[in-house]
Design a protein around this motif. Structure first.
Motif, PDB file in Angstrom:
ATOM      1  N   SER B 316       9.705  -1.525   6.647  1.00 38.67           N
ATOM      2  CA  SER B 316      10.113  -2.882   6.280  1.00 38.67           C
ATOM      3  C   SER B 316       8.998  -3.614   5.549  1.00 38.67           C
ATOM      4  O   SER B 316       9.226  -4.322   4.561  1.00 38.67           O
ATOM      5  N   MET B 317       7.764  -3.421   6.033  1.00 37.62           N
ATOM      6  CA  MET B 317       6.618  -4.080   5.408  1.00 37.62           C
ATOM      7  C   MET B 317       6.456  -3.624   3.966  1.00 37.62           C
ATOM      8  O   MET B 317       6.305  -4.419   3.045  1.00 37.62           O
ATOM      9  N   VAL B 318       6.517  -2.288   3.774  1.00 38.34           N
ATOM     10  CA  VAL B 318       6.331  -1.745   2.432  1.00 38.34           C
ATOM     11  C   VAL B 318       7.483  -2.175   1.528  1.00 38.34           C
ATOM     12  O   VAL B 318       7.279  -2.556   0.367  1.00 38.34           O
ATOM     13  N   LEU B 323       9.824  -5.474  -3.032  1.00 37.72           N
ATOM     14  CA  LEU B 323      10.989  -6.217  -3.504  1.00 37.72           C
ATOM     15  C   LEU B 323      10.570  -7.338  -4.452  1.00 37.72           C
ATOM     16  O   LEU B 323       9.529  -7.964  -4.257  1.00 37.72           O
ATOM     17  N   LYS B 324      11.409  -7.618  -5.461  1.00 39.33           N
ATOM     18  CA  LYS B 324      11.096  -8.692  -6.412  1.00 39.33           C
ATOM     19  C   LYS B 324      10.934 -10.001  -5.679  1.00 39.33           C
ATOM     20  O   LYS B 324       9.991 -10.743  -5.854  1.00 39.33           O
ATOM     21  N   TYR B 325      11.892 -10.303  -4.830  1.00 37.62           N
ATOM     22  CA  TYR B 325      11.769 -11.505  -4.011  1.00 37.62           C
ATOM     23  C   TYR B 325      12.422 -11.245  -2.676  1.00 37.62           C
ATOM     24  O   TYR B 325      13.297 -10.403  -2.538  1.00 37.62           O
ATOM     25  N   VAL B 524       3.872 -11.230  -0.948  1.00 38.88           N
ATOM     26  CA  VAL B 524       2.459 -11.020  -1.236  1.00 38.88           C
ATOM     27  C   VAL B 524       1.730 -10.646   0.054  1.00 38.88           C
ATOM     28  O   VAL B 524       0.888  -9.745   0.073  1.00 38.88           O
ATOM     29  N   ALA B 525       2.071 -11.339   1.146  1.00 36.03           N
ATOM     30  CA  ALA B 525       1.473 -11.003   2.442  1.00 36.03           C
ATOM     31  C   ALA B 525       1.756  -9.537   2.767  1.00 36.03           C
ATOM     32  O   ALA B 525       0.863  -8.796   3.185  1.00 36.03           O
ATOM     33  N   ALA B 526       2.998  -9.140   2.537  1.00 37.88           N
ATOM     34  CA  ALA B 526       3.379  -7.758   2.848  1.00 37.88           C
ATOM     35  C   ALA B 526       2.618  -6.774   1.968  1.00 37.88           C
ATOM     36  O   ALA B 526       2.260  -5.684   2.418  1.00 37.88           O
ATOM     37  N   ALA B 527       2.365  -7.155   0.708  1.00 41.02           N
ATOM     38  CA  ALA B 527       1.639  -6.254  -0.190  1.00 41.02           C
ATOM     39  C   ALA B 527       0.232  -6.025   0.338  1.00 41.02           C
ATOM     40  O   ALA B 527      -0.234  -4.876   0.439  1.00 41.02           O
ATOM     41  N   LEU B 528      -0.451  -7.095   0.699  1.00 45.32           N
ATOM     42  CA  LEU B 528      -1.817  -6.955   1.210  1.00 45.32           C
ATOM     43  C   LEU B 528      -1.806  -6.165   2.530  1.00 45.32           C
ATOM     44  O   LEU B 528      -2.632  -5.275   2.742  1.00 45.32           O
ATOM     45  N   ALA B 529      -0.835  -6.501   3.381  1.00 44.74           N
ATOM     46  CA  ALA B 529      -0.738  -5.786   4.658  1.00 44.74           C
ATOM     47  C   ALA B 529      -0.498  -4.301   4.430  1.00 44.74           C
ATOM     48  O   ALA B 529      -1.067  -3.461   5.131  1.00 44.74           O
ATOM     49  N   SER B 530       0.325  -3.975   3.425  1.00 45.85           N
ATOM     50  CA  SER B 530       0.603  -2.557   3.159  1.00 45.85           C
ATOM     51  C   SER B 530      -0.658  -1.827   2.732  1.00 45.85           C
ATOM     52  O   SER B 530      -0.897  -0.682   3.139  1.00 45.85           O
TER      53      SER B 530
END
Ligand SMILES: Nc1ncnc2c1ncn2[C@@H]1O[C@H](COP(=O)(O)OP(=O)(O)OP(=O)(O)O)[C@@H](O)[C@H]1O
Ligand SMILES: [Mg+2]
Lengths: 357, 553
Positions: B316-318, B323-325, B524-530
């Motif tokens: 889900s995080m990745v 996802l675009k939005y 963006v948070a998810a991108a950094l977390a990934s």
């Protein structure tokens, strides 16, 4: 000249008194052993000499230097003591090659490279490791690691060499061989050795003198023959060699001789200076007994063990069972009725020391 | 030859003692001391304030009940899974076990974020549920006490699982066989023999889960603050924002007390396990329970559960990051890498990555270094007083990280030494937080190096520093590298301490992920977390390789 002198050394770990006022010294060029059962404090004495443990009480001299004195608050750190030491597990550093291991004490002394190389060449030759110099310890056998440890201990030309059961991890054959090598090495170098072992055969075979320890105390110091033939007490008699212990009674004495009665009325004159009277323990070495058809004390062979160069019997005489060892010239069958003759015996006080009766 | 009695190892000991004093003892003392202070005089005012305002004492009560319920749920689920995985013939046990441990390798606030993505109002699972049921609203709310308990349980049940699985594996099979010989059937044996024997392990694991839940900040912060549901850790965060130091310290002291009490119980339980000597030593592996017809149904349930808690959140995080939005339809047309590009171009993002790498590397290096010295003095040299050093260095283990952060502010944010707003104050806090972990690994590393190896060096004439340099450090090296990574990895994604100590320019990765998520920039948070998750999973694999599976998750 004394190379190690130990005066009233005691070491206490909490409630355990591991060493109890031990006093002895090691002469120059001497092979001196500390012998005793497991846990008697031998290693502790050795470690105090090495400075790896601090004595609770007492003084230690190495050569002319006082390295420990609890009274004057002296405790020279290990690294400044002129000693070499070999540990039971060799303690060869696994991350260094044979060469680096042996050279380390010289590197610490900051000797010039050429000198180190020259000395190493000699040392590697002495212990026969020339071809293994670049190996790591995990590529060496137990005996080879042992030699690395020895070479490392000798390279800095210490005043004394301390060995803590260095042979106990080797197999029987190699142990035999290393005994001779050690002895030979000591003769060549003349270095005094303080040797710790619980193996009495090893101590008797190698030592010039030895000290027998029990429960932290030194019981007897002397040459192997002396200790074997004149054990100071029943513990030593039992610990060194084989011994039969029989209950007996002193009937009388004249001069240095006592007459004892044992084995159901059998009498024997024994050289004895103990001054014992009345009930006592009569100790007889298995080889001081002969078996014959005509011997004065009647007995019956219960077990016979043939062990190469001699024959080992258990015979029942009166109510006692005795170990008897004879040369294999005459062999008796199990169950045979015979007689025994006792040539020599020692007397000890009742209920003293360990030992099985 | 000198005959001086002075052992220069004591010099080293004094240096390390000073380090612990500055990093651990003095700051923690400040928390305790300041909680009794008002305008320079002794006062109970701060404590009175806690009990005068419902908002504050409710935080204490909330902390306790949330942690209790979490611990209870962890005990049930952890024990059940441990039984299934250790004592039955469930298929695929080994892989299940590996997957079970996976979520714990990730920081708990990542879990919170992932579960918001899944169960939140627009969450993937929520949308699936709407489609299937035709409902308009979900019957649950992730932003609630229930949500907090749920995510805490999913994160901490593994602590119970590990202790119980260990106890089950060490249990002597003959005890059960004796019961079987007396005619008891399998289920009776489980209930009357096995369960009572592993009960201490269940309780010990439960207490670990309790302590973890109590000290957790990320989960109640992301799920509770929005619903105005506060626990102690989030109240302290709030009190600092006011700022009210008296209140923050009083709340901290209470948090420490609760943690210490449960720690003491946990310790006693672990010691008490010795009484059940049956769980010890090498023995025959206990027999496996045949599940028979239940085998595949149970396997499916377990597999779905494990899949949901370990794979789905990461997925889900990745997915969110790609996802675009947020909330976009899941067609391949809406996948993009722009969030990754964005975070790497963003000043704050880049800075956070650099800061975190720097802090984690320096903290790992220093704690490993100090750790090896402490262990050396304690385990090897056995110097007088070194036990105290070892004990003092492990104190922070019992202190919730929120409190450690407060302690640093009190100790090091006022003149003459004001580190506030710099990376250094975060670093000092990291040192305190991770020192106990470093000491634990260095202790076990040095225990494996036989004493005689160092003694041989002494006999060779080497003094303390050559000895450390030539013998101890080279031999301890592999263990130290493993220990270094074990500090580096959690420090890299640290949140609880950083969020209380960061300032503009000293953000860490954890802070940035948290703030982005909190401000609604979920992609963006998810991108950094990934990115961080990738690093952590790689690091974890490396460390398991290095230590042969003894360390890592
Ligand atoms: N560090 C220590 N702490 C507490 N007790 C110790 C310590 N070292 C040795 N002892 C105790 O001191 C006594 C003597 O120990 P020591 O190692 O000298 O025995 P040993 O004669 O060498 O035995 P072994 O033949 O088994 O090596 C033993 O009872 C031992 O348990
Ligand atoms: Mg010994």
């Amino acid at each position: 000249m004394e190379k190690i002198r130990i005066l009233n050394l005691s070491k206490r770990y909490g409630k355990v008194l591991a060493v109890d006022s031990a006093t002895f010294s090691v002469e120059d060029k001497e092979f001196f052993s500390l012998l005793g059962p497991s846990g008697c404090g031998k290693s502790t004495v050795l470690r105090c000499v090495a400075g790896l443990e601090e004595p609770t009480e007492g003084e230690i001299y190495i050569g002319q230097t006082r390295v420990n004195s609890t009274v004057d608050g002296i405790n020279v750190p290990t690294e400044l003591r002129p000693i070499g030491m070999v540990f039971q597990n060799y303690a060869v550093w696994p991350h260094m090659t044979v060469y680096e291991n042996i050279a380390y004490p010289l590197k610490i002394k900051k000797l010039p490279k050429e000198l180190i190389q020259a000395k190493l060449k000699v040392a590697l030759h002495t212990v026969g490791l020339e071809r293994l110099a670049d190996r790591y310890p995990n590529q060496l056998s137990g005996g080879e690691q042992q030699r690395v440890a020895l070479a490392r201990a000798l390279i800095k030309e210490p005043e004394v060499l301390l060995l803590d059961e260095p042979l106990s991890n080797l197999d029987a054959k190699l142990r035999e061989q290393m005994r001779f090598e050690l002895k030979d090495l000591q003769r060549r170098t003349g270095i005094p050795i303080l040797y710790v072992t619980h193996d009495q055969a090893e101590a008797l075979a190698m030592s010039d003198r030895l000290a027998v320890m029990n429960a932290g105390r030194i019981i007897q110091v002397g040459a192997p023959t002396e200790i074997y033939t004149h054990p100071a007490d029943r513990f030593v008699a039992d610990f060194i060699g084989l011994m039969n212990f029989l209950p007996g009674r002193v009937l009388g004495r004249s001069g240095e001789e006592a007459t004892v009665e044992f084995l159901g009325g059998h009498r024997l004159n024994v050289a004895d200076r103990s001054g014992l009277s009345g009930g006592c323990v009569v100790a007889v070495r298995p080889e001081d007994i002969t078996l014959s058809l005509t011997g004065p004390i009647r007995c019956r062979v219960e077990v016979r063990n043939y062990s190469g160069n001699l024959v080992d019997y258990k015979v029942r005489a009166d109510d006692a069972v005795l170990r008897v060892q004879t040369p294999k010239t005459e062999i008796f069958a199990e169950g045979k009725e015979l007689g025994i003759t006792i040539h020599r015996a020692m007397l000890f006080q009742l209920g003293e020391g360990r030992g099985s009766g | 030859m000198t005959t001086s009695n002075f052992d220069r190892r004591y010099l080293l000991m004094m240096a390390v003692g000073l380090f612990i004093l500055l990093v651990v003892i003095y700051p923690l003392w400040q928390v305790f001391f300041r909680s009794f202070l008002d305008a320079g005089a002794f006062s109970l005012k701060s404590y009175r304030k806690v009990f005068a305002y419902p908002a504050y004492y409710r935080a204490l009560l909330n902390s306790v009940w949330v942690s209790c319920v979490t611990a209870a749920l962890c005990m049930v689920s952890g024990t059940l899974l441990a039984f299934l995985v250790v004592r039955t013939d469930l298929p695929g046990k080994k892989s299940l076990r590996t997957l079970l441990v996976l979520p714990y390798a990730l920081p708990s606030f990542f879990a919170a974020i992932a579960w918001i993505q899944l169960l939140g109002p627009q969450g993937y699972l929520a949308r699936l549920f709407f489609q299937l049921s035709g409902w308009e609203t979900a019957p649950w709310n992730i932003y609630s006490a229930g949500g907090i308990v749920f995510v805490l349980t999913v994160h901490y049940f593994i602590l119970v699982f590990i202790t119980v699985a260990g106890a089950l594996e060490r249990m002597d099979a003959s005890l059960e066989e004796a019961a079987r010989a007396s005619g008891a059937n399998t289920y009776r044996i489980m209930r009357e023999i096995t369960l009572p024997l592993v009960l201490p392990a269940i309780l010990a694991g439960g207490l670990l889960a309790f302590i973890g839940a109590l000290a957790n900040f990320g989960i109640p912060a992301l799920l509770g603050m929005r619903a105005r549901f506060f626990v102690l850790t989030t109240s302290i965060y709030y009190a600092l924002a006011i700022p009210d130091f008296g209140l923050a310290t009083a709340l901290s002291s209470m948090l420490v007390v609760v943690a210490l009490v449960s720690m003491t119980f946990q310790f006693a339980l672990q010691k008490g396990e010795g009484r059940y000597t049956v769980i010890s030593g090498k023995s025959v592996r206990p027999s496996e329970l045949r599940l028979r017809s239940m085998r595949y149904p149970l396997f499916s349930c377990t597999a779905v559960f494990v899949f949901c808690i370990s794979i789905v959140p990461i997925f889900s995080m990745v997915l969110t990051a790609l996802l675009k939005y947020w909330g976009a339809p899941l067609a391949q047309a809406s996948l993009t890498l722009e969030h990754f590009a964005y975070i790497l171009k963003l000043d704050t993002g880049r800075r956070a990555i650099v800061n975190s790498l720097f802090l984690a590397a320096v903290a790992a290096t220093l704690t490993t270094f100090v750790g090896i010295l402490i262990s050396y003095m304690h385990v090897k040299a056995r110097l007088k007083g070194s036990r105290i050093l070892d004990f003092l260095a492990t104190i922070p283990y019992a202190v919730p990280h929120t409190v450690i952060a407060i302690a640093m502010i009190l100790a090091w944010a006022k003149p003459p030494v004001s580190l506030y707003g710099t990376l250094w104050i975060i670093l000092v806090a990291y040192l305190a937080v991770y020192l106990p972990f470093a000491v634990r690994t260095t202790n076990s590393t040095l225990q494996q190096i036989h004493n005689s190896l160092e003694e041989a060096a002494r006999v060779s004439g080497a003094k303390i520093f050559p000895r450390l340099r030539d013998i101890i450090l080279p031999l301890a090296w592999p263990g130290m590298i493993a220990g270094w990574i074990l500090v580096f990895m959690p420090a890299l994604r640290e949140l609880t301490v950083s969020i209380l100590l960061y300032a503009y320019h000293t953000e860490t990765i954890g802070v940035v992920v948290f703030n982005l998520q909190d401000a609604g920039y979920r992609e963006v948070a998810a991108a950094l977390a990934s990115i961080v998750m990738g690093l952590l999973i790689v690091g974890n694999t490396v460390i398991r390789r290095l230590t042969g599976g003894a360390a890592g998750f």
